[in-house]
Every structure is written in structure tokens, then in C-alpha cells.
Design a protein around this motif. Structure first.
Motif, mmCIF file in Angstrom:
data_model
loop_
_atom_site.group_PDB
_atom_site.id
_atom_site.type_symbol
_atom_site.label_atom_id
_atom_site.label_comp_id
_atom_site.label_asym_id
_atom_site.label_seq_id
_atom_site.Cartn_x
_atom_site.Cartn_y
_atom_site.Cartn_z
ATOM 1 N N LEU A 48 -1.231 0.456 -3.259
ATOM 2 C CA LEU A 48 0.120 0.769 -3.702
ATOM 3 C C LEU A 48 0.789 -0.436 -4.356
ATOM 4 N N GLN A 49 -0.008 -1.393 -4.840
ATOM 5 C CA GLN A 49 0.559 -2.580 -5.461
ATOM 6 C C GLN A 49 1.243 -2.244 -6.792
ATOM 7 N N HIS A 50 2.294 -3.020 -7.108
ATOM 8 C CA HIS A 50 3.037 -2.927 -8.376
ATOM 9 C C HIS A 50 3.745 -1.580 -8.562
ATOM 10 N N HIS A 51 4.163 -0.940 -7.479
ATOM 11 C CA HIS A 51 4.828 0.353 -7.587
ATOM 12 C C HIS A 51 6.352 0.242 -7.517
ATOM 13 N N GLY A 52 6.888 -0.937 -7.307
ATOM 14 C CA GLY A 52 8.339 -1.112 -7.247
ATOM 15 C C GLY A 52 8.999 -0.254 -6.182
ATOM 16 N N LEU B 200 -4.928 -1.725 3.131
ATOM 17 C CA LEU B 200 -3.593 -1.386 2.632
ATOM 18 C C LEU B 200 -3.076 -2.518 1.757
ATOM 19 N N ASN B 201 -2.757 -2.201 0.500
ATOM 20 C CA ASN B 201 -2.259 -3.196 -0.444
ATOM 21 C C ASN B 201 -0.893 -2.739 -0.959
ATOM 22 N N ILE B 202 0.161 -3.448 -0.554
ATOM 23 C CA ILE B 202 1.505 -3.133 -1.050
ATOM 24 C C ILE B 202 2.102 -4.371 -1.732
ATOM 25 N N ALA B 203 1.247 -5.135 -2.394
ATOM 26 C CA ALA B 203 1.698 -6.347 -3.090
ATOM 27 C C ALA B 203 2.641 -5.996 -4.238
ATOM 28 N N LEU C 269 -5.044 -6.251 4.954
ATOM 29 C CA LEU C 269 -3.626 -6.034 4.659
ATOM 30 C C LEU C 269 -3.147 -7.053 3.641
ATOM 31 N N ASN C 270 -2.566 -6.568 2.535
ATOM 32 C CA ASN C 270 -2.076 -7.440 1.467
ATOM 33 C C ASN C 270 -0.581 -7.208 1.266
ATOM 34 N N LEU C 271 0.223 -8.226 1.579
ATOM 35 C CA LEU C 271 1.685 -8.165 1.435
ATOM 36 C C LEU C 271 2.174 -9.146 0.370
ATOM 37 N N SER C 272 1.307 -9.572 -0.522
ATOM 38 C CA SER C 272 1.625 -10.625 -1.493
ATOM 39 C C SER C 272 2.752 -10.223 -2.444
ATOM 40 N N TYR C 273 3.383 -11.247 -3.024
ATOM 41 C CA TYR C 273 4.416 -11.075 -4.054
ATOM 42 C C TYR C 273 5.587 -10.218 -3.578
ATOM 43 N N ASN C 274 5.880 -10.326 -2.299
ATOM 44 C CA ASN C 274 7.098 -9.789 -1.718
ATOM 45 C C ASN C 274 7.796 -10.951 -1.028
#
Length: 500
Positions: A48-52, A74-77, A102-107
């Protein structure tokens, strides 16, 4: 009434995660995001990365996420999330029993999300193996909060904290010693018996001063880490010296990246001494450092001492600087040295000098002595000898293979039966003749460059009957004529001069 409310709650608990999410959106009068509703393919990865998504939608989504089945990644970067939205997300994933990535990057991680991470990572039921927090605004306090929990975590093997704010509190630490920086927290983790980390990425932070020294010193006792990225920090001279000293004791690290860290000549020389002593290391990147002329000399000595075992990159280093603090000159070692071996740099100099004397045919240590605990000088006997090791860790896989082939050739020279067996093993098709392809494989196994031109030249010389093949008598002649060169090659690969 109360019975109706309870009934609605029981009914909603049986809904699918999609229905739960839609219901939460309706209650908040928000339009559901299609990207959070639709999964084009059944997969164990939820990307779900880059979904704003934003905080408000993340809170609603977190109410359903733990019920999504079979999710391992799960990627929500990069979703415009702050502490407000990340906290509920992290709290929700604690219920995902199969989640390993788990990826929480760029938040933006804040105190709440850090606390939730701490609680999650400290749980004995946390299955997470990889956590990525790249450019997530993690400062020293937030890092310390959840890194401390990893001391009891047996599953997390990869942690990425690149491009964060670790080290931003270092100046405060000098006047407020109770503050624990991210570097210090990580040092405590790496020093602990409970550490399970194998990969640690800390590039593009501000790790420096005491934190850098402690972090590097922790590597001397760490038994798990195999990959460490410290690129673009500020280890400096003292951090680099601590790193070099730790490499002498470390037994597991295989890849080390320390590009652009203000590594000077003294630090570089100490790191080189550490590489000499470290049999596990396979790659080091020291690009973009002001290593100076003496650091460059130390680096150039390494290939002659460790062979191809370690891949070294030193691109864009400043080698023109003359470091006034570095009193050692590897070009002038014919002198007396008084060295304090409890000093890491002095110990590094001792290692370099001993190695230089050991590999040089005409250098000798005329006299050596040591100062005992009573302040009296005692004679120290140093003996130069050659160690023969056919399976040394200084050799790479191809060299070890070549050594085995070279030994077999040498052993076959005086034994016709062994020579015939060697010929038969090379003769894959059992024709009793070696064609160019089979002969090329023999040359490659001996460590020779098997170019078409080289093969044709040898075939022309030893193919006496000009049949286009090498037969057994011709093979024996070739082996006999090559024995001296093969023996010398074997000696270079397996005999190591040392001083002990």
C-alpha cells in the motif's frame, strides 16, 4: 436498546475486513479508498505504499487490518502518516500472527508510534523478522524506546533505520548524560546476549562522537551481525579507530559500509589492521573518506596480505592529505618502536609492522621486549615461520578449488596411476582424449586464464600427432613441464609467512 447494540457488535465482528473498513468509513462519513478495498491478486504481500492514505483513513483502516488473512508482508511507506495514524496501525498489526515484514518508511514516527513499536517488539508472540523505518523521522529518543525491546526479541533479524535523525541529541548528551542516544541504544543491543540482528542499516544519520565510539566498540562482542551499513555518518578518527579495534575480535561480520565518515589516516590504518585479523569479513566500502597518504598505503598493503578474501572499495577518497596526527610511516619501518598495546592505534601499528616484516624477504626484527607489571623489561621472543594451510579463510571459493586441483596435479607427477585417474576424470566423455573444451576446464581449475588463444597455443605444442586432441602420454608431458610453475602457484596460495 442495549440488546440491539450488543447484537450489532456481534454481527460486525463476523464481517469481513473489507466490510469492517466500509462500515467504519460510513460511520465517519468518509469515502472508502478503492486502493484499500481491492486486491487484484491473492497474495501474502499487502503493498500500500505511495497511496496518500493520511492519518484519518489510517485510523479507520487499522480497525480492519488485523483480520486480513495470510498477510506476511505489509508495506505502507510514503502515505502522509504521522504519529496519529501510525500508532493505531502498529497496534493493529500486533494481531497479525503471520506478519514477518513491516515497512513504515517515509512517514513520521512519533512518541506514540515508538511506544506501540516497543510494545509490539517486546511481545514473545511478535513474529516480525524485518522492520524498515527508512526516512521515518526517528530521533534518538524514539529509537531508544523501541530498540531496547529488541534485547528480548528472538525473531527480528533485519532493521533499517537509514536516513533518520539518530545522533541529533549527541550535543545534549555531553551536558545531560542521562540522555540515551540512538547510537548508544543500538550499542547496548549489539552487546547484549539477546541480540538476533543480522542486518543493520544506519546510513545517512548523524551518529558521531561518543555514540559512534560505543556503537563501533559493541561489534567486538556481537555474535550475530553479518551486514552493517554506517555510510554517511560521522565516525571520525576515534570512531574509526574503535571500529578497527573491534574488527580484530569480531567473528561474524561479512559486509561493512563506512563510506563518507571522515575516516582519516589513523582510523584507516587501524581498520586495515582489523581486516588483517578478521577472517569473516568479505566486503568493505570506505569510499569518500579523507584517508590521506598513509591510509592509502595501508589499504594497498591489504591485497598482498589477505589475498582476494576481502573486496575493498575506496573510490573518491582523498589520498593527498598528510595527517599530522598519524606518526606511523609504512615506507620507513626500519626503526625502533615503543608501542602501548592497550592503545588501539599502537596495536594496529604493531600488527602492520609484524605483517610487513613477515612477508619481506630481508626484514628482521632485531630485538623485542615487553614491560611487565613490575615495570621491568622482559625479553620477548618472536619467531618467524611459514604456516601451510590448504583451507585458509583468506582464500575465496575459486582459490580453494584451484588449491585442490593444484595439489592433485603435484601428487600425480610421481604416480602414474594417479595421473591416469586425473586424466580420466578430466576426460568427461571417456574417449581417451582431451578435446579443447575439456582441456580448458583443466586450465581453469588450475587457476589459469583459459582463453582460446592460450588453449590453441598449448594444444599446438603438446599435440604431438596433430590429431586435435591431447592423449595420455601428451598429458603426462604437459604436467611434467608445468610442475615447477604449478608448485610455485600452490606455494603462493597456501604458505603464509607469520611472526608469532
Amino acid at each position: 436498546d442495549s440488546s440491539t447494540t450488543a447484537g450489532n457488535a456481534d454481527e460486525s465482528n463476523s464481517w469481513s475486513p473489507r466490510s469492517q473498513y466500509i462500515d467504519a468509513c460510513i460511520r465517519k462519513q468518509l469515502n472508502p479508498r478503492l486502493s484499500l478495498l481491492l486486491r487484484k491478486n491473492f497474495s501474502k504481500r499487502l503493498a500500500l505504499q505511495h497511496h496518500g492514505i493520511g492519518d484519518e483513513m489510517a485510523i479507520l483502516f487499522s480497525q480492519a487490518i488485523e483480520n486480513i488473512p495470510f498477510i506476511q508482508s505489509l508495506n505502507i511507506a510514503d502515505n502522509n502518516l504521522t504519529d496519529k495514524g501510525l500508532g493505531p496501525i502498529v497496534s493493529a498489526v500486533t494481531g497479525m500472527a503471520e506478519l514477518i515484514d513491516l515497512n513504515l518508511s517515509y512517514n513520521v514516527i512519533g512518541p506514540n508510534a515508538a511506544t506501540c513499536l516497543s510494545s509490539y517488539l517486546s511481545s514473545p508472540f511478535c513474529p516480525l523478522q524485518r522492520l524498515v523505518l527508512r526516512r521515518a523521522d526517528v530521533d534518538d529518543g524514539e529509537c531508544e524506546r523501541f530498540v531496547t525491546s529488541l534485547k528480548t526479541n528472538r525473531y527480528l533479524t533485519e532493521l533499517d533505520l537509514s536516513e533518520n535523525l539518530l545522533g541529533s541529541s549527541e550535543q545534549l548528551n555531553t551536558v545531560m548524560p542521562d540522555i540515551t542516544t540512538g547510537g548508544e541504544a543500538l550499542a547496548e543491543l549489539l552487546s547484549s546476549d539477546g541480540c538476533a540482528l543480522q542486518t543493520l542499516k544506519l546510513g545517512w544519520n548523524m551518529i558521531r562522537l561518543d555514540s559512534a565510539i560505543q556503537l563501533c566498540q559493541s561489534l567486538s562482542v556481537n555474535k550475530t551481525l553479518t551486514y552493517l551499513d554506517l555510510s554517511f555518518n560521522a565516525l571520525g578518527c576515534q570512531g574509526g579507530i574503535a571500529l578497527g579495534s573491534s574488527l580484530q575480535d569480531n567473528k561474524t561480520l561479512r559486509s561493512l559500509l563506512i563510506a563518507n565518515n571522515a575516516i582519516d589516516s589513523m582510523a584507516c590504518l587501524t581498520i586495515c589492521a582489523g581486516i588483517l585479523q578478521n577472517e569473516a569479513l568479505r566486503m568493505i566500502n570506505i569510499d569518500g573518506n579523507p584517508i590521506g597518504d598513509e591510509g592509502a598505503r595501508a589499504l594497498m598493503l591489504l591485497p598482498t596480505m589477505v589475498g582476494n578474501r576481502v573486496e575493498i572499495s575506496a573510490a573518491s577518497c582523498n589520498i593527498t592529505i598528510r595527517d599530522g596526527k598519524c606518526w606511523f610511516d609504512s615506507g620507513n619501518i626500519l626503526r625502533s618502536f615503543e608501542l602501548k598495546l592497550n592503545d588501539p592505534f599502537h596495536r594496529a601499528v604493531a600488527i602492520i609492522v609484524i605483517q610487513l616484516v613477515a612477508v619481506h624477504q630481508s626484514y628482521l626484527i632485531a630485538h623485542s621486549e615487553w614491560l611487565d607489571e613490575n615495570g621491568k623489561w622482559q625479553n620477548l621472543e618472536l619467531t618467524e615461520k611459514v604456516v601451510v594451510d590448504y583451507d585458509s579463510k583468506r582464500l575465496d571459493a575459486n582459490q580453494i578449488k584451484s588449491v585442490k586441483s593444484l595439489r592433485r596435479v603435484v601428487e600425480s607427477n610421481d604416480n602414474v596411476h594417479k595421473a591416469a585417474q586425473l586424466f580420466a576424470d578430466i576426460d568427461k566423455d571417456g574417449s581417451g582424449q582431451l578435446d579443447e573444451k575439456e582441456f580448458a576446464q583443466l586450465l581453469e581449475s588450475l587457476g589459469y586464464e583459459a582463453t582460446e588463444e592460450k588453449i590453441s597455443e598449448i594444444m599446438d605444442e603438446y599435440d604431438i600427432n596433430q590429431g586435435g586432441y591431447i592423449e595420455l602420454p601428451e598429458f603426462l608431458l604437459f604436467m611434467r613441464n608445468q610442475l615447477k610453475e604449478i608448485s610455485l602457484k600452490l606455494k603462493e596460495l597456501t604458505e603464509f609467512p607469520i611472526i608469532s
